[in-house]
Design a protein around this motif. Sequence first.
Motif, PDB file in Angstrom:
ATOM      1  N   ASP A 581       0.800  -1.154  -0.008  1.00  0.00           N
ATOM      2  CA  ASP A 581       0.115  -0.102  -0.055  1.00  0.00           C
ATOM      3  C   ASP A 581       0.611   0.888  -0.274  1.00  0.00           C
ATOM      4  OD1 ASP A 581      -2.550  -1.562   0.395  1.00  0.00           O
ATOM      5  OD2 ASP A 581      -2.297  -1.322   2.309  1.00  0.00           O
ATOM      6  N   ALA A 582       2.297   1.124   0.820  1.00  0.00           N
ATOM      7  CA  ALA A 582       3.119   2.362   1.347  1.00  0.00           C
ATOM      8  C   ALA A 582       3.575   2.966  -0.543  1.00  0.00           C
ATOM      9  CB  ALA A 582       3.571   2.378   2.019  1.00  0.00           C
ATOM     10  N   LYS A 583       4.072   2.093  -1.098  1.00  0.00           N
ATOM     11  CA  LYS A 583       4.525   1.564  -2.495  1.00  0.00           C
ATOM     12  C   LYS A 583       3.991   2.184  -3.685  1.00  0.00           C
ATOM     13  CE  LYS A 583       7.277  -1.095  -5.768  1.00  0.00           C
ATOM     14  NZ  LYS A 583       6.526  -0.448  -6.605  1.00  0.00           N
ATOM     15  N   ILE A 584       2.392   1.763  -3.021  1.00  0.00           N
ATOM     16  CA  ILE A 584       1.544   2.731  -4.543  1.00  0.00           C
ATOM     17  C   ILE A 584       1.238   4.709  -3.698  1.00  0.00           C
ATOM     18  CG2 ILE A 584      -1.097   2.283  -4.761  1.00  0.00           C
ATOM     19  CD1 ILE A 584      -0.774  -0.041  -4.621  1.00  0.00           C
ATOM     20  N   LEU A 585       1.087   4.267  -2.783  1.00  0.00           N
ATOM     21  CA  LEU A 585       0.832   5.909  -2.872  1.00  0.00           C
ATOM     22  C   LEU A 585       2.441   6.574  -2.771  1.00  0.00           C
ATOM     23  CD1 LEU A 585      -0.424   5.000   1.244  1.00  0.00           C
ATOM     24  CD2 LEU A 585      -1.710   6.598  -0.400  1.00  0.00           C
ATOM     25  N   GLU A 586       3.741   5.881  -2.841  1.00  0.00           N
ATOM     26  CA  GLU A 586       4.584   6.805  -3.315  1.00  0.00           C
ATOM     27  C   GLU A 586       4.256   7.261  -4.445  1.00  0.00           C
ATOM     28  OE1 GLU A 586       7.888   4.674  -2.091  1.00  0.00           O
ATOM     29  OE2 GLU A 586       7.417   4.677   0.308  1.00  0.00           O
ATOM     30  N   GLU A 587       3.929   6.237  -5.578  1.00  0.00           N
ATOM     31  CA  GLU A 587       3.767   6.455  -6.490  1.00  0.00           C
ATOM     32  C   GLU A 587       2.973   7.511  -7.183  1.00  0.00           C
ATOM     33  OE1 GLU A 587       3.162   2.076  -8.636  1.00  0.00           O
ATOM     34  OE2 GLU A 587       4.693   1.541  -7.848  1.00  0.00           O
ATOM     35  N   LEU A 588       1.151   7.326  -6.219  1.00  0.00           N
ATOM     36  CA  LEU A 588       0.345   8.320  -6.455  1.00  0.00           C
ATOM     37  C   LEU A 588       0.997   9.721  -6.040  1.00  0.00           C
ATOM     38  CD1 LEU A 588      -2.461   8.211  -7.208  1.00  0.00           C
ATOM     39  CD2 LEU A 588      -2.977   8.183  -4.720  1.00  0.00           C
ATOM     40  N   ALA A 589       1.854   9.489  -5.433  1.00  0.00           N
ATOM     41  CA  ALA A 589       2.708  10.863  -4.904  1.00  0.00           C
ATOM     42  C   ALA A 589       3.297  11.610  -6.323  1.00  0.00           C
ATOM     43  CB  ALA A 589       3.275  10.667  -3.317  1.00  0.00           C
ATOM     44  N   ALA A 590       4.027  10.764  -6.914  1.00  0.00           N
ATOM     45  CA  ALA A 590       4.844  11.326  -7.144  1.00  0.00           C
ATOM     46  C   ALA A 590       4.014  11.765  -8.792  1.00  0.00           C
ATOM     47  CB  ALA A 590       5.933  10.038  -7.865  1.00  0.00           C
ATOM     48  N   ILE A 591       2.961  11.078  -9.496  1.00  0.00           N
ATOM     49  CA  ILE A 591       1.926  11.433 -10.244  1.00  0.00           C
ATOM     50  C   ILE A 591       1.332  12.882  -9.785  1.00  0.00           C
ATOM     51  CG2 ILE A 591       0.354  11.600 -11.250  1.00  0.00           C
ATOM     52  CD1 ILE A 591       0.517   7.919 -11.272  1.00  0.00           C
ATOM     53  N   LYS A 592       1.165  12.953  -8.373  1.00  0.00           N
ATOM     54  CA  LYS A 592       0.363  14.242  -8.256  1.00  0.00           C
ATOM     55  C   LYS A 592       1.588  15.701  -8.043  1.00  0.00           C
ATOM     56  CE  LYS A 592      -3.296  12.518  -7.067  1.00  0.00           C
ATOM     57  NZ  LYS A 592      -4.985  13.373  -8.507  1.00  0.00           N
ATOM     58  N   GLU A 594       3.890  15.936 -10.127  1.00  0.00           N
ATOM     59  CA  GLU A 594       3.970  16.265 -11.365  1.00  0.00           C
ATOM     60  C   GLU A 594       3.147  17.143 -12.028  1.00  0.00           C
ATOM     61  OE1 GLU A 594       5.529  13.869 -15.939  1.00  0.00           O
ATOM     62  OE2 GLU A 594       5.543  12.807 -13.665  1.00  0.00           O
ATOM     63  N   HIS A 595       1.887  16.483 -11.271  1.00  0.00           N
ATOM     64  CA  HIS A 595       1.181  17.270 -12.404  1.00  0.00           C
ATOM     65  C   HIS A 595      -0.004  17.717 -11.593  1.00  0.00           C
ATOM     66  CE1 HIS A 595       1.629  14.493 -15.813  1.00  0.00           C
ATOM     67  NE2 HIS A 595       1.773  14.112 -14.844  1.00  0.00           N
ATOM     68  N   VAL A 596       0.445  17.674 -10.050  1.00  0.00           N
ATOM     69  CA  VAL A 596      -0.946  18.967  -9.152  1.00  0.00           C
ATOM     70  C   VAL A 596      -0.089  19.837  -8.684  1.00  0.00           C
ATOM     71  CG1 VAL A 596      -2.521  18.529  -7.176  1.00  0.00           C
ATOM     72  CG2 VAL A 596      -2.783  16.814  -9.353  1.00  0.00           C
ATOM     73  N   SER A 597       1.099  19.166  -7.695  1.00  0.00           N
ATOM     74  CA  SER A 597       1.197  20.692  -6.623  1.00  0.00           C
ATOM     75  C   SER A 597       2.696  19.567  -6.370  1.00  0.00           C
ATOM     76  CB  SER A 597       0.708  20.983  -5.616  1.00  0.00           C
ATOM     77  OG  SER A 597       1.947  21.407  -4.564  1.00  0.00           O
ATOM     78  N   LYS A 598       4.376  20.354  -6.405  1.00  0.00           N
ATOM     79  CA  LYS A 598       5.088  19.885  -5.778  1.00  0.00           C
ATOM     80  C   LYS A 598       5.470  18.951  -4.427  1.00  0.00           C
ATOM     81  CE  LYS A 598       8.465  24.360  -5.869  1.00  0.00           C
ATOM     82  NZ  LYS A 598       9.544  24.556  -6.328  1.00  0.00           N
ATOM     83  N   TYR A 599       4.040  20.051  -3.893  1.00  0.00           N
ATOM     84  CA  TYR A 599       4.318  20.069  -2.358  1.00  0.00           C
ATOM     85  C   TYR A 599       2.902  18.660  -1.765  1.00  0.00           C
ATOM     86  CZ  TYR A 599       7.121  23.527  -2.160  1.00  0.00           C
ATOM     87  OH  TYR A 599       8.289  25.348  -2.531  1.00  0.00           O
ATOM     88  N   TRP A 600       2.536  18.566  -2.884  1.00  0.00           N
ATOM     89  CA  TRP A 600       1.544  17.077  -2.307  1.00  0.00           C
ATOM     90  C   TRP A 600       1.868  16.327  -1.276  1.00  0.00           C
ATOM     91  CZ3 TRP A 600      -0.473  12.380  -2.873  1.00  0.00           C
ATOM     92  CH2 TRP A 600      -2.427  12.472  -2.842  1.00  0.00           C
ATOM     93  N   GLY A 601       1.240  16.124  -0.192  1.00  0.00           N
ATOM     94  CA  GLY A 601       1.317  14.756   0.537  1.00  0.00           C
ATOM     95  C   GLY A 601       2.570  15.421   1.504  1.00  0.00           C
ATOM     96  N   TRP A 602       2.892  16.134   1.528  1.00  0.00           N
ATOM     97  CA  TRP A 602       4.278  16.789   2.895  1.00  0.00           C
ATOM     98  C   TRP A 602       3.593  16.773   3.539  1.00  0.00           C
ATOM     99  CZ3 TRP A 602       8.591  18.832  -0.754  1.00  0.00           C
ATOM    100  CH2 TRP A 602       9.104  18.009  -1.313  1.00  0.00           C
TER     101      TRP A 602
END
Length: 602
Positions: A581-592, A594-602
């Motif tokens: 689950d953590a790995k998928i969240l990291e992949e999702l965070a990388a997508i966000k 790149e396309h939403v905000s460089k601070y997403w999930g911090w």
Amino acid sequence: MSKIIDEKTGKRIRSPIGVILGHVDSGKTSLLDKVRGTAVQAREAAGITQHVGASFFPSETIIDVCGSLMKDAKVKLNIPGVLIVDTPGHAAFMNLRKRGASVADIAILVVDCLRGFQAQTYESLDILRTRKTPFIIAANKIDRISSWKSNPDATFSETYAKQIQKASEDLDNRIYEIMGELSEIGMRGDRYDKVKDFTKEIAIVPTSAKTGEGIADLFLVLSGLTQQFMMEKLEYSEGPGVGTVLEVKDEEGLGTTVDVILYDGVLRKTDQVIIGGREKPALIKIRALLEPKDLDEMRDPKDKFKGVDEVYASAGVKIAAQGLDMALAGAPIRVAPPGKEDEVYAEVESEIESFIIETKTNGIILKVDTLGSLEAIVDMIKEKNIPIQKADVGDVNKKDVIDAAIVAEKTPEFASILCFNANILPDAQEEIEVNEITVFSNNVIYNLIDDYERWMLDTIEAIKVDSLKDLRMPGKVAILPNHTFRSSKPAIVGVEVLGGKIHPKLMLIREDNRRVGRIHQIQDSQESVQEATKGKQVAISIRGPTVGRQIREGDVLYIDVPEKHAVLLMKKYRDMITNDDAKILEELAAIKREHVSKYWGW
């Protein structure tokens, strides 16, 4: 009690105060009885100490008990004797308290050598360490060792020399086990005759309360250690008496009395004293000072108490007076000379207030029976970083429960009441049932705190699991080639769950963060299901996209997890989700990012 004066300082030397601790049935009272020659133990239920008492052992008696050992060790006693408090569990030792320390100068920790360390042994060690009290270990019941040949009243070296190899090796192994258990908690110990530095190693004395073997050695080490390392502490001026209340009890013909251990100064029949009470300190005029005869047990004397005009430290004395029903075990008691009543009152009040806790902090509520146990348990709870909202002496009342219920609204894991020898009042019991407050009650501190800690961890776990139900969990799927069953309205495709899990109604996004639509339905083997997990190949219907335009076979899609949920999952509840689950969240965070905000999930 003979009067001994230090030739260099001119100050009086008091007797060191010793206390006996140990697990139930380890032989605490039996050890004393062997020397005392009384029948206290025989009259007590199940051989377990039921009351608190103190015995004074004059130096002459110690010399007689030690016999040739004292001559061989070239020890000359310069102390009046030793005052030993015999304790049921830890109650007396906890009440032998003064601000930040223990009244006891030394302790004997009795360990059943066949059983080794037990729950109350560790509890004793915790309290001894907190109070910074030196101690020796009596490795008791050596007479029960296989093939041991008892030699009544012999010194340890005498009886050890007469044993066959099997018995002596068995004892050696038992001593090594005790040394090992000490080592595990950061302490060093050895058999007393092998100790080179008594200030750095704990002396272990093999004994038998039944046969008297090693008793002489025990008293040699006890008196020798106190005399060698504590003489400065034993000096005092003959000023106003200072003591601690060991026990409050009713005596026939006397009414409510207090048993006091006087550890400094002089207490006279004509004195007035300030004593710590349930609500506030009280000024008491002494009616009678009662003292047991030497070698006669305070709680079970063969003769009646004798009245005395004055008592010098160290001594166990019973005080009879009006107004003692408000006194608290473990409370300080001080002589208040005329004109200094207010000053002494303030000192006693300040000492009591220093460890009674009442705050607005979210934390547990602790109710105990004595000030001594309150201080000891608070220290142990604080060591474990458990917050305390209230800690006090007395039974659990309605307000305690209401306070715990308020805590439950914000921090349920602290919404509990811990009781040590404290009762629950009827109106409090009703509130407990209405508010579903968890109450822990145990007369073993170690078990009381352990029971609460297990419940606290279970509660935290349950809160996390319950909180996770409200969070959107990650999921990742791949559209399978040649598995398009319908291109649109809704699109129906075959997918493999690559990680996490998927549910109906969840939004799917592509690797470029484009939303493609919500999962409408999931079918496994043509049956509708509410969930599909990693490794499953299922058909899903998606409202919105058209296969070949918004989505294509081979695409990887993600569940669109809100940023707030992702942060909570990765930080607050990381231990509750899988590495997958953590790995998928990291992949999702990388997508966000790149396309939403460089601070997403911090």
